[in-house]
Design an enzyme around this catalytic site. Structure first.
Site, PDB file in Angstrom:
ATOM      1  CB  CYS A  15     -37.310 -15.060  49.523  1.00  0.00           C
ATOM      2  SG  CYS A  15     -37.085 -16.015  47.814  1.00  0.00           S
ATOM      3  CG  ASP A  16     -33.520 -14.188  53.581  1.00  0.00           C
ATOM      4  OD1 ASP A  16     -33.468 -13.399  52.488  1.00  0.00           O
ATOM      5  OD2 ASP A  16     -32.463 -15.151  54.171  1.00  0.00           O
ATOM      6  CG  MET A  17     -36.824  -9.751  56.149  1.00  0.00           C
ATOM      7  SD  MET A  17     -36.860  -9.107  57.705  1.00  0.00           S
ATOM      8  CE  MET A  17     -36.542  -7.272  57.553  1.00  0.00           C
TER       9      MET A  17
END
Length: 131
Positions: A15-17
């Protein structure tokens, strides 16, 4: 058309930010499902490479429909389709299991390259994938 599927679960590091699966990670999901599909059809991707036949992607089309987040369980489907004498396609979907929502529709087009760098689909390849 026969549809093959593989189950997955989103891992935190994918997952990203924003807390959603990074778009590039979907390529990994699709590739893993294609390799499992080939194995299920009796085609060993690694053995083909050792035999100097390399399956390569020449085009990818990805339509992102919904986001997956950490812990989501999902399936990736694979359906083979012939494209031309030297190209083949894999229609793929990423489907969240909790609600059946399609997160991604994809088409990955590939070919096989022989040791001389020429397109060369192995004998019986398409027939094995449609059986």
């Amino acid at each position: 058309m026969s549809v093959f599927s593989v189950e997955f679960k989103v891992r935190d590091y994918e997952c990203d930010m924003q807390g959603i699966v990074n778009n590039g990670v979907y390529f990994n999901y699709l590739e893993h499902a294609r390799h499992e599909f080939l194995l299920a059809k009796g085609i060993d991707f690694a053995q083909l490479a050792r035999d100097k036949v390399n399956l390569v992607v020449v085009r990818s089309e990805m339509d992102y429909k919904a986001s997956l987040t950490s812990g989501d369980q999902f399936i990736v489907t694979v359906a083979f389709e012939a494209v031309s004498k030297v190209r083949f396609g894999f229609r793929q979907q990423v489907i969240r299991q909790a609600d059946g929502k399609v997160a991604l529709d994809g088409l990955v087009i590939g070919t096989a390259i022989n040791e001389r760098g020429r397109p060369a689909i192995p004998e019986g390849f398409a027939e094995r994938l449609t059986a």
